[in-house]
Write a protein that holds these residues in place. Structure first.
Motif, mmCIF file in Angstrom:
data_model
loop_
_atom_site.group_PDB
_atom_site.id
_atom_site.type_symbol
_atom_site.label_atom_id
_atom_site.label_comp_id
_atom_site.label_asym_id
_atom_site.label_seq_id
_atom_site.Cartn_x
_atom_site.Cartn_y
_atom_site.Cartn_z
ATOM 1 N N ALA A 1 17.437 -26.210 -18.645
ATOM 2 C CA ALA A 1 18.629 -26.753 -17.993
ATOM 3 C C ALA A 1 19.808 -25.797 -18.150
ATOM 4 N N ALA A 2 20.621 -25.742 -17.120
ATOM 5 C CA ALA A 2 21.810 -24.884 -17.158
ATOM 6 C C ALA A 2 22.846 -25.482 -18.101
ATOM 7 N N THR A 3 23.551 -24.609 -18.782
ATOM 8 C CA THR A 3 24.609 -25.057 -19.672
ATOM 9 C C THR A 3 25.783 -25.535 -18.839
ATOM 10 N N PRO A 4 26.299 -26.742 -19.131
ATOM 11 C CA PRO A 4 27.438 -27.211 -18.339
ATOM 12 C C PRO A 4 28.659 -26.313 -18.553
ATOM 13 N N ARG A 5 29.427 -26.111 -17.515
ATOM 14 C CA ARG A 5 30.634 -25.289 -17.571
ATOM 15 C C ARG A 5 31.838 -26.206 -17.489
ATOM 16 N N LEU A 6 32.847 -25.902 -18.266
ATOM 17 C CA LEU A 6 34.085 -26.654 -18.242
ATOM 18 C C LEU A 6 35.148 -25.839 -17.534
ATOM 19 N N SER A 7 36.093 -26.518 -16.951
ATOM 20 C CA SER A 7 37.151 -25.842 -16.222
ATOM 21 C C SER A 7 38.456 -25.941 -17.004
#
Length: 90
Positions: A2-8
């Motif tokens: 799974a892709a690592t979630p990115r924060l903005s």
């Protein structure tokens, strides 16, 4: 995997700061995001290292310096190695 979630993040900067950062970004060849993240990571690591050294007592720090200034004597194994006949001398 799974892709690592990115924060903005949203940052407010002055025009002077923006111009300075953009000049550095162009010089670095990175994207603005990569440049700011790299700078933030470096600053975070440096701060954490400094804080870890601040927790060391002056007594322990002095002990560390004494150990670093006094290299160990040669071990038995090193002395055997240094006195053994060289392969090219056999």
């Amino acid at each position: 995997m799974a892709a690592t979630p990115r924060l903005s993040w949203n940052l407010r900067v002055s025009p002077d700061d923006q111009a300075l950062i953009d000049r550095a970004v162009r010089a670095s060849g990175l994207t603005r995001t990569d440049f700011v993240l790299q700078a933030a990571r470096t600053a975070a690591r440096e701060l954490l290292v400094q804080q870890s050294w601040q927790s060391v007592s002056s007594e322990h720090f002095d002990q560390l310096l004494r150990l670093l200034d006094a290299p160990p004597g040669p071990s038995d194994r090193l002395q055997r190695t240094m006195t053994a006949p060289r392969p090219w001398q056999r």
